[in-house]
Write a protein that holds these residues in place. Structure first.
Motif, PDB file in Angstrom:
ATOM      1  N   THR A  22       0.588  -6.489   1.230  1.00 28.95           N
ATOM      2  CA  THR A  22      -0.713  -7.615   0.910  1.00 28.95           C
ATOM      3  C   THR A  22      -1.498  -7.143  -0.696  1.00 28.95           C
ATOM      4  O   THR A  22      -1.754  -6.027  -1.251  1.00 28.95           O
ATOM      5  CB  THR A  22      -1.880  -7.500   1.618  1.00 28.95           C
ATOM      6  OG1 THR A  22      -1.107  -8.108   3.137  1.00 28.95           O
ATOM      7  CG2 THR A  22      -3.232  -9.098   1.310  1.00 28.95           C
ATOM      8  N   LYS A  48      -5.180 -12.212  -1.597  1.00 32.66           N
ATOM      9  CA  LYS A  48      -6.493 -12.808  -0.847  1.00 32.66           C
ATOM     10  C   LYS A  48      -7.387 -12.335  -1.691  1.00 32.66           C
ATOM     11  O   LYS A  48      -6.999 -11.431  -2.115  1.00 32.66           O
ATOM     12  CB  LYS A  48      -6.935 -11.249   0.122  1.00 32.66           C
ATOM     13  CG  LYS A  48      -5.478 -12.085   1.894  1.00 32.66           C
ATOM     14  CD  LYS A  48      -5.734 -11.004   2.493  1.00 32.66           C
ATOM     15  CE  LYS A  48      -5.593 -11.651   4.318  1.00 32.66           C
ATOM     16  NZ  LYS A  48      -5.469 -11.130   5.056  1.00 32.66           N
ATOM     17  N   GLN A  59     -13.257  -7.596   4.951  1.00 33.75           N
ATOM     18  CA  GLN A  59     -12.560  -7.983   5.699  1.00 33.75           C
ATOM     19  C   GLN A  59     -11.267  -6.688   6.108  1.00 33.75           C
ATOM     20  O   GLN A  59     -11.814  -5.505   5.989  1.00 33.75           O
ATOM     21  CB  GLN A  59     -11.520  -8.137   4.270  1.00 33.75           C
ATOM     22  CG  GLN A  59     -11.554 -10.151   3.752  1.00 33.75           C
ATOM     23  CD  GLN A  59     -11.890 -11.042   4.271  1.00 33.75           C
ATOM     24  OE1 GLN A  59     -10.248 -11.172   5.138  1.00 33.75           O
ATOM     25  NE2 GLN A  59     -12.712 -11.508   4.375  1.00 33.75           N
TER      26      GLN A  59
END
Length: 218
Positions: A22, A48, A59
């Motif tokens: 990620t 993201k 988050q």
């Protein structure tokens, strides 16, 4: 060792475990943010994006390898301030700074605080991708190490108080007879405790136990 990147995962060797990858982006420049997001998604990364640092901090942490592309000049919490926070809260997340300004004091401060790269806008796609790959590989190593440490600490908590005493003396170099004298138990009992320690810690040798202790894991 060849590295493969497939469907957002990095696999080092056939049959080896892989971790989701990620990439987080915190940049208030929408055009830059969208361009980077498109590039990274094309390469198979999960991406993201956030405009502000505080939105990013809300988050939850990811379980796999990750890195952060971070602008210096952000509204509210600055990039350098976010870096300081993450060094404590998310140490396994490498940071790559991307910024439109590059002054020597800022670069030095960011790198000393642990940034893995500092890219000045506009930058080449290959430069960004190389930096992200290196950061993800570094993060993966840190994640694997933290998982190993957590597993060993869990095993250690499963030891009885007496087994922990025996383990402590083993690590100090005591022989079975000496451990027995120290704890006031028979050598046979020491051997039984020692066997339980080795089994519960899943150690094949004394060297394994020493390695665990040397890494600060027990």
């Amino acid at each position: 060792m060849n590295t493969l990147y497939v469907d957002g995962r990095r696999a080092a060797l056939p049959g080896a475990s892989s971790l989701p990858m990620t990439v987080f982006i915190v940049d208030d420049d929408v055009s830059v943010r969208e361009a980077i997001e498109s590039l990274l998604q094309h390469e198979g990364y999960e991406v993201k994006s956030f405009v502000r640092a505080d939105a990013f901090l809300e988050q939850p942490e990811v379980t796999g390898a990750s890195c952060l592309l971070l602008d210096i000049g952000l509204p509210g919490l600055t990039g350098l301030e976010l870096q300081k926070t993450l060094s404590v809260e998310r140490p396994a997340m490498p940071i790559i700074f991307v910024t439109g300004r590059r002054d020597a004091p800022t670069v030095v401060r960011a790198m000393k605080a642990g940034a893995v790269e500092f890219l000045t806008k506009p930058f080449e796609d290959d430069a960004l991708l190389d930096a992200v790959r290196a950061a993800i590989e570094r993060s993966e190593g840190l994640v694997v190490r933290e998982r190993r440490k957590a597993a060993i600490k869990h095993k250690y908590r499963e030891l009885t108080p007496r087994e922990r005493e025996v383990l402590s003396l083993i690590l100090r170099g005591f022989l079975n007879r000496e451990i027995g004298d120290e704890l006031g138990i028979s050598e046979i009992t020491v051997k039984a405790h020692r066997g339980q320690v080795m089994r519960k810690m899943e150690a094949e040798s004394l060297a394994d136990l020493i390695h665990m202790a040397g890494d600060g894991e027990i």
